[in-house]
Design an enzyme around this catalytic site. Sequence first.
Site, mmCIF file in Angstrom:
data_model
loop_
_atom_site.group_PDB
_atom_site.id
_atom_site.type_symbol
_atom_site.label_atom_id
_atom_site.label_comp_id
_atom_site.label_asym_id
_atom_site.label_seq_id
_atom_site.Cartn_x
_atom_site.Cartn_y
_atom_site.Cartn_z
ATOM 1 N N HIS A 1 -10.127 1.444 2.090
ATOM 2 C CA HIS A 1 -9.505 2.908 2.441
ATOM 3 C C HIS A 1 -10.687 3.563 2.758
ATOM 4 O O HIS A 1 -10.493 4.653 3.660
ATOM 5 C CB HIS A 1 -8.925 3.392 1.270
ATOM 6 C CG HIS A 1 -7.310 2.667 1.140
ATOM 7 N ND1 HIS A 1 -6.446 3.012 2.322
ATOM 8 C CD2 HIS A 1 -6.653 2.054 0.377
ATOM 9 C CE1 HIS A 1 -5.350 2.538 2.211
ATOM 10 N NE2 HIS A 1 -5.284 2.101 0.834
ATOM 11 N N CYS B 1 1.042 -1.205 0.201
ATOM 12 C CA CYS B 1 -0.086 0.028 -0.199
ATOM 13 C C CYS B 1 0.841 1.407 -0.031
ATOM 14 O O CYS B 1 1.685 1.374 0.711
ATOM 15 C CB CYS B 1 -0.889 0.024 1.404
ATOM 16 S SG CYS B 1 -2.210 1.404 1.306
ATOM 17 N N HIS C 1 -9.297 -3.857 -1.604
ATOM 18 C CA HIS C 1 -8.237 -3.004 -0.792
ATOM 19 C C HIS C 1 -8.453 -1.754 -0.799
ATOM 20 O O HIS C 1 -8.400 -0.939 0.228
ATOM 21 C CB HIS C 1 -6.892 -3.386 -1.566
ATOM 22 C CG HIS C 1 -5.762 -2.771 -0.972
ATOM 23 N ND1 HIS C 1 -4.498 -3.164 -0.398
ATOM 24 C CD2 HIS C 1 -5.533 -1.316 -1.076
ATOM 25 C CE1 HIS C 1 -3.690 -2.248 0.181
ATOM 26 N NE2 HIS C 1 -4.010 -1.111 -0.178
ATOM 27 N N GLU C 2 -8.881 -1.209 -2.061
ATOM 28 C CA GLU C 2 -8.998 0.518 -2.158
ATOM 29 C C GLU C 2 -10.313 0.771 -1.583
ATOM 30 O O GLU C 2 -10.534 1.824 -0.912
ATOM 31 C CB GLU C 2 -9.185 0.652 -3.776
ATOM 32 C CG GLU C 2 -7.680 0.594 -4.352
ATOM 33 C CD GLU C 2 -6.736 1.134 -3.722
ATOM 34 O OE1 GLU C 2 -6.736 2.222 -3.245
ATOM 35 O OE2 GLU C 2 -5.649 0.591 -3.969
HETATM 36 NI NI NI Z 1 -3.678 1.209 -0.049
#
Ligand code: NI
Length: 187
Positions: free
Chosen positions: A151, A105, A147-148
């Site tokens: 966030h 990341c 994953h995004e």
């Molecule tokens: Ni990330």
Amino acid sequence: MAILKIARMGHPVLKTPARPVEDPKSPEIRALVADMVETMIDADGTGLAAPQVHVSLRIVVFFVDASRVSEEEELEEGGAIPLTVMINPEIEPLSDETEADWEGCLSVPGMTGEVPRFNHIRYRFLGLDGKPHEREATGFHARVVQHECDHLDGILYPQRVVDMKRFGFTDALMQGTRKHLEDIGEE
Ligand code: NI
């Protein structure tokens, strides 16, 4: 356009759930997305979420290189997933099946960790034109989207690492793995 400063793990903006975008077509959102794309490319990332550039809004930019698209998807999509802008994305797992693989990341530089993710998802989002889109994803494509979108909920991948022995500095982990394989005669 401008290259934006990337927030690193520990910064409050990365722990805060982001707000939905009210008007995807506004000039401010368009300008922010252009800067996010430039920042992602400059940092050699495959995805970037707005909280990573200190903006607490539900926006993600990402792409998937042809070499990382899963075989089953390649047949359907014919190669790479092009640069995609997702406003207010939502994920629906299409199976309970998960797969563990290594992630990094831009907000956790120099480190890597093994994270389980759903292997098959559907995701929905608005484009910059305000129109709804829907896609299915498997493998690395599905991993990047999960994953995004994490966030946007204030979650970083280290929080999803199951075995902390499989989390650490990328160079140390890779050296350690090589040394270990030599020791046990696998190399
Ligand atoms: Ni990330």
